[in-house]
Scaffold this active site. Sequence first.
Site, PDB file in Angstrom:
ATOM      1  N   CYS A 262       0.816  -1.230   0.000  1.00 34.79           N
ATOM      2  CA  CYS A 262       0.000   0.000   0.000  1.00 34.79           C
ATOM      3  C   CYS A 262       0.844   1.272   0.000  1.00 34.79           C
ATOM      4  O   CYS A 262       0.645   2.169  -0.825  1.00 34.79           O
ATOM      5  CB  CYS A 262      -0.988  -0.015   1.165  1.00 34.79           C
ATOM      6  SG  CYS A 262      -0.258   0.063   2.813  1.00 34.79           S
ATOM      7  N   HIS A 309      -3.099   0.872   6.793  1.00 35.02           N
ATOM      8  CA  HIS A 309      -3.307   0.908   5.348  1.00 35.02           C
ATOM      9  C   HIS A 309      -3.392   2.348   4.852  1.00 35.02           C
ATOM     10  O   HIS A 309      -3.894   3.233   5.551  1.00 35.02           O
ATOM     11  CB  HIS A 309      -4.595   0.166   4.987  1.00 35.02           C
ATOM     12  CG  HIS A 309      -4.766  -0.062   3.515  1.00 35.02           C
ATOM     13  ND1 HIS A 309      -3.945  -0.902   2.791  1.00 35.02           N
ATOM     14  CD2 HIS A 309      -5.656   0.459   2.624  1.00 35.02           C
ATOM     15  CE1 HIS A 309      -4.326  -0.906   1.527  1.00 35.02           C
ATOM     16  NE2 HIS A 309      -5.347  -0.078   1.393  1.00 35.02           N
ATOM     17  N   HIS A 321      -5.760   2.060  -4.576  1.00 40.26           N
ATOM     18  CA  HIS A 321      -4.800   1.506  -3.608  1.00 40.26           C
ATOM     19  C   HIS A 321      -4.354   0.105  -4.012  1.00 40.26           C
ATOM     20  O   HIS A 321      -4.913  -0.524  -4.916  1.00 40.26           O
ATOM     21  CB  HIS A 321      -5.442   1.475  -2.212  1.00 40.26           C
ATOM     22  CG  HIS A 321      -6.571   0.482  -2.078  1.00 40.26           C
ATOM     23  ND1 HIS A 321      -6.803  -0.246  -0.932  1.00 40.26           N
ATOM     24  CD2 HIS A 321      -7.549   0.100  -2.953  1.00 40.26           C
ATOM     25  CE1 HIS A 321      -7.857  -1.032  -1.113  1.00 40.26           C
ATOM     26  NE2 HIS A 321      -8.331  -0.844  -2.311  1.00 40.26           N
TER      27      HIS A 321
END
Length: 347
Positions: A262, A309, A321
């Site tokens: 991420c 995240h 993402h």
Amino acid sequence: MASHRRPKQPSRTRVTVLTATAAAAVALTSQGAAQAAPKPSKDEVKSKVDKLYEDAERATDKYNGAKEKQEKLEKQIGDLQDKVAEGQEDLNDLRDGLGSMASAQYRSGGIDPSLQLFLSSDPDDYLDKASTLDQLSSQQVDSLKKIQKKQRDLAQQRKEAAGKLDDLADTREELGKKKREVQGKLGEAQKLLNTLTAKEKSDLAAKEKQRASRAADRADKPADLGDEAPASSRGAAALNAAATQLGKPYVSGGTGPNSYDCSGLTQWAYAQADVSITRTTYTQQNDGTRIGRGALKPGDLVFFNNLAHVGLYAGNGQVLHAPKPGAVVRYEAMEYLGDFQFGVRVA
């Protein structure tokens, strides 16, 4: 008189029966325990797997931080070692120069210079040589001071390098632990997934694909995402760069261009916009100004699940993402990503 007979030993047949009975009891107990713990449902497995992926992502972020620290330390150590080598050469040159001066004095007569001058018959010659001796002594003192300073500098640089080498050893140990932690979490998740039937796995995969497809459909409509002005020209450039990576796989530690985690995707995307941001979610949260959900604009960083995240806000409640192991870079609705923490507008 009391009897002292030895008690009768059980027969072999009786022992065998008792052993078989005990084994049967253990088997029944095990069966009862197995019945008491029914197989988790498909949804329960998915929930546990998602939690393990979240834990793995946290561990991955810490692994990335340790890796980044290791790379910095290795560079710093290399620079210090270069300085020490250069300083040692300078020190050797200074010592050689001082040795040459001493040799020149010795060759001038091999006796104490002040005595040699005292015995000189020519007063003018005496004064000239005295002046030369004073000058030479001054050079020697200056050289000695330079040598002393260079020695102190070298000692300090060597000490600093030794300290960084210790830090590097600790960092490498931490790196190994975090890597094992990531692999452990992913292994646990895979074990859980392996408990599912082929049909259950197929159903989960179909839902995952459907979710990604819906997000991609919404993202492909300019009217949906184009209504919102980007956070900045650089934010727009980062978002556009990330969009070129759609479909690339998530890989722990990936920084592109073939795979990403991420924070690896967000760092890479901003690098394409000529903006340098840090490597991990824990540090990227400080790479700009924090903002709430209502202030988000395309290109802003968005953080979820206690900084486990990060993604790029794409407008209309969508995030671009790198989601998790087994998934690819994609658009996704924010409500599917867990607890929203805050956004960050990169300066």
